[in-house]
Design an enzyme around this catalytic site. Structure first.
Site, mmCIF file in Angstrom:
data_model
loop_
_atom_site.group_PDB
_atom_site.id
_atom_site.type_symbol
_atom_site.label_atom_id
_atom_site.label_comp_id
_atom_site.label_asym_id
_atom_site.label_seq_id
_atom_site.Cartn_x
_atom_site.Cartn_y
_atom_site.Cartn_z
ATOM 1 N N LYS A 431 70.464 -4.061 -3.297
ATOM 2 C CA LYS A 431 70.207 -3.572 -1.627
ATOM 3 C C LYS A 431 69.271 -2.408 -1.910
ATOM 4 O O LYS A 431 68.920 -1.840 -0.925
ATOM 5 C CB LYS A 431 71.817 -2.588 -1.265
ATOM 6 C CG LYS A 431 72.674 -4.054 -0.930
ATOM 7 C CD LYS A 431 73.990 -3.528 -0.851
ATOM 8 C CE LYS A 431 75.031 -4.646 -0.404
ATOM 9 N NZ LYS A 431 75.211 -5.593 -1.558
ATOM 10 N N ASN A 470 75.995 -8.983 -5.637
ATOM 11 C CA ASN A 470 77.269 -8.656 -5.350
ATOM 12 C C ASN A 470 78.125 -9.409 -6.683
ATOM 13 O O ASN A 470 77.536 -10.318 -7.194
ATOM 14 C CB ASN A 470 77.734 -9.438 -4.337
ATOM 15 C CG ASN A 470 77.133 -8.841 -3.032
ATOM 16 O OD1 ASN A 470 77.689 -7.921 -2.438
ATOM 17 N ND2 ASN A 470 75.955 -9.612 -2.472
#
Length: 642
Positions: A431, A470
């Site tokens: 991110k 993730n």
């Protein structure tokens, strides 16, 4: 259930007697049955001799000899205790006792006969009768026990079959056959093997271990009820990702439960039943097995003092577990979450009693709290996993992200350089690439600051950054969230029908962190191979089917809209970065633009002051100066980009 209980059930009118529940017969009944069998054997022996027209001379009547033979035989039964074992559990020892009883009886009677010949001139017993009697009595006593044992085995199997899951085993290779043998031989497993299933077309008429071999075509055109099946066992290591995907889709379509089993070499007999587990969504993400070079990693940790920040979190705690395997002198686990820190303390002290641990409750944004820790311990490596990472929460509280993700990282990296820590390994996120939210931008700012320290005068610390997507099973990740929603009966909430994410297991992510920390020379950003991105709505549908339910029938899927700062696609590399390979196929080096130390220091000081004022607008403005590619999305801060 003993004999008295059985008779009580019959007396009370309960005529439905579960024979498999009868524990044992009283010993006097076993003796009575044995006496009846040897009596019949004796009658048959005399009958056979009589048919041969042989009439041996004797001075005793038949019934007298009859009782002498039975008496001697009964005496040896008591001597060798042939009645003492539970019939259904008879073993070779019980067979040996019967043989000794019958042999001793025949030998004793033969000796008595020759003594009679010596004193009275003729034998008391006709020797051929004794030989026939020995053979018949031994056979009848043995067959009685064998029949009882097999009878109860059949009853037990019939009972277990009603309670077991009817399964097939995928493929017919050696490993599949080995698993099948283990299931057949183990009465405690809750599975009843009905056969094998294969894509091969040359085995349709063959039997394997006496079981039918099903073809894929037969599975495709038959229903679950027609097949008489409940599920399928898969040995995941033996199947390619593409074949696994194809077979799982078929089995889910047929509403069959899917179980996974390790290869036979990977489990012990005492935990065989526990080794077979339901297939999880994590098994279907097409992740390649990652191998790490322990020989390179161990010297970096053996006998060294290691600091792990965020050590009570999902990533940090796994780093602690893996580092502990390399026999460090001391692991200092630092976190500001009290209860999770206490939990990891209990776990580590139990799992690694020979390793020295120190558990420190501290906030990394407080340099005055951190510096005494660096002064006390001569750290060789620092694994920095402490961070605020939940995008929507951080978007609402930007000042907290600045204090932890930027100021906290700044404190730790400065102290690592000051106290000449050998290596500083920072855990970052995908991110941080072209960020659309405060969390990602704060992590990118931390990356830039850590990189800028590498070449300042007097620095000897190697600053290394690792970046991945993730992590399956981590705190707040989507899979545990979906599992809870399924268990609650739904609905499953997905933010957008087109949203996709990269996934990696906690264990392999931390293994790659250790590997990258070992190979880094300083200043690098290591990017991990995350495999193929996964569409979240398809992930949700698969999880519903693996739970034995149907999407949009049993469990609804509801789209809630993108959350503040969330984007459809995550990226591992920025647009203007280049990569270079490493000796590890799962790790690349990203050549992102770097920052000047004086400039990034000035900006981080400004943003820290804004965070202390809780001036969120000023915070985001400065973040966009530090990270020019930061464009807010679905956020109140979008107006700052205009």
């Amino acid at each position: 259930m003993n004999f008295k209980t059985v008779s009580g059930k019959i007396y009370d009118g309960d005529n439905f007697l579960k024979l498999s529940d009868v524990r044992y017969l009283p010993r006097w009944i076993v003796i009575l049955i044995d006496v009846i069998l040897i009596a019949i054997s004796l009658f048959i022996s005399y009958f056979v001799v009589a048919k041969l027209n042989v009439s041996p001379a004797t001075f005793l009547k038949f019934y007298q000899k009859f009782f002498i033979i039975l008496g001697v035989n009964l005496g040896f039964m008591f001597w060798f205790r042939t009645y003492s074992g539970i019939i259904r559990h008879s073993t070779f020892v019980d067979l040996w006792k019967i043989f000794l009883t019958c042999f001793s009886t025949g030998l004793t009677l033969t000796v008595i006969s020759y003594i009679s010949l010596w004193f009275f001139g003729h034998k008391l017993f006709f020797i051929p009768i004794l030989f026939i009697y020995f053979a018949l009595s031994f056979t009848s006593l043995f067959v009685f026990r064998l029949v009882v044992k097999e009878f109860f085995q059949i009853i037990r199997e019939m009972k277990n079959d009603r309670q077991r899951t009817n399964i097939l085993i995928l493929e017919i290779g050696e490993s599949s056959v080995a698993i099948a043998r283990a299931i057949i031989a183990n009465p405690n497993v809750p599975y009843s093997l009905k056969g094998f299933v294969t894509s091969r077309k040359d085995s349709t008429r063959a039997l394997l271990l006496g079981k039918k071999i099903y073809t894929r075509r037969l599975i495709e055109k038959s229903t679950k009820e027609e097949l008489g099946l409940d599920g399928v066992i898969i040995i995941k290591e033996l199947i390619s990702p593409a074949d696994l995907e194809s077979w799982v889709s078929l089995f889910l379509e047929k509403d069959l439960k899917i179980f996974k089993s390790p290869s036979v070499q990977k489990f012990r007999d005492n935990d065989f039943a526990q080794s077979i587990k339901s297939l999880q969504i994590e098994d279907l993400l097409n992740r390649k097995a990652i191998k790490i070079d322990n020989e390179a990693i161990q010297p970096r940790h053996l006998g060294k003092t290691i600091l792990v920040t965020g050590g009570a979190g999902s990533i940090g705690s796994e780093i602690v577990r893996q580092v502990a395997k390399f026999s460090p002198a001391c692991i200092v686990v630092l976190d500001q979450a009290e209860t999770p820190l206490y939990d990891i303390e209990l776990e580590m002290l139990e799992s690694f009693p020979k390793i020295r641990f120190e558990f420190i409750l501290a906030d990394i944004s407080n340099r005055h709290r951190l510096e005494p820790v660096f002064q006390k311990y001569n750290f060789s490596m620092v694994y920095h996993a402490a961070a605020y990472k939940h995008v929507p929460l951080v978007e609402k509280n930007p000042h907290e992200a600045i204090l932890v993700n930027i100021l906290g990282t700044k404190n730790l990296s400065n102290l690592s350089s000051k106290y000449k820590v050998n290596r500083f390994v920072m855990i970052s996120t995908d991110k941080a690439v072209n960020p659309t939210n405060v969390m990602g931008a704060s992590k990118r700012s931390a990356e830039l600051y850590v990189q800028s320290l590498q070449n300042i005068e007097g620095n000897v610390t190697k600053f290394i950054t690792t970046r991945f997507g993730n992590v399956l099973g981590s705190n707040g990740s989507v899979i545990p969230h979906f599992k809870r929603q399924i268990e609650a009966g739904g609905p499953i909430t997905v933010t957008h029908k087109d949203i996709v994410r990269y996934f990696m297991t906690i264990q392999e992510a931390c293994e790659l962190v250790l590997q990258a920390g070992t190979m880094g020379k300083g200043g690098e950003i290591f990017v991990f191979d995350m495999g193929q991105p996964v569409k979240i709505v398809e992930l949700a549908k698969r999880m519903i089917r693996l739970s034995g339910l149907k999407p949009d029938e049993d469990i609804d899927i509801v789209f809630t809209g993108l959350r503040p700062g969330e984007k459809l696609y995550e990226e591992l590399l920025s647009d203007d970065s280049k990569t270079q390979p490493t000796h590890h196929s799962g790790i690349m080096i990203s050549k992102d633009p770097s920052a000047n130390f004086e400039e990034i220091t000035k900006l981080t000081n400004l943003i820290t002051k804004a965070a202390l004022r809780r001036d969120n607008a000023d915070i985001v403005v400065i973040l966009k100066k530090i990270v020019p590619e930061f464009k807010s999305q679905n956020s109140v801060f979008e107006k700052l980009d205009i």
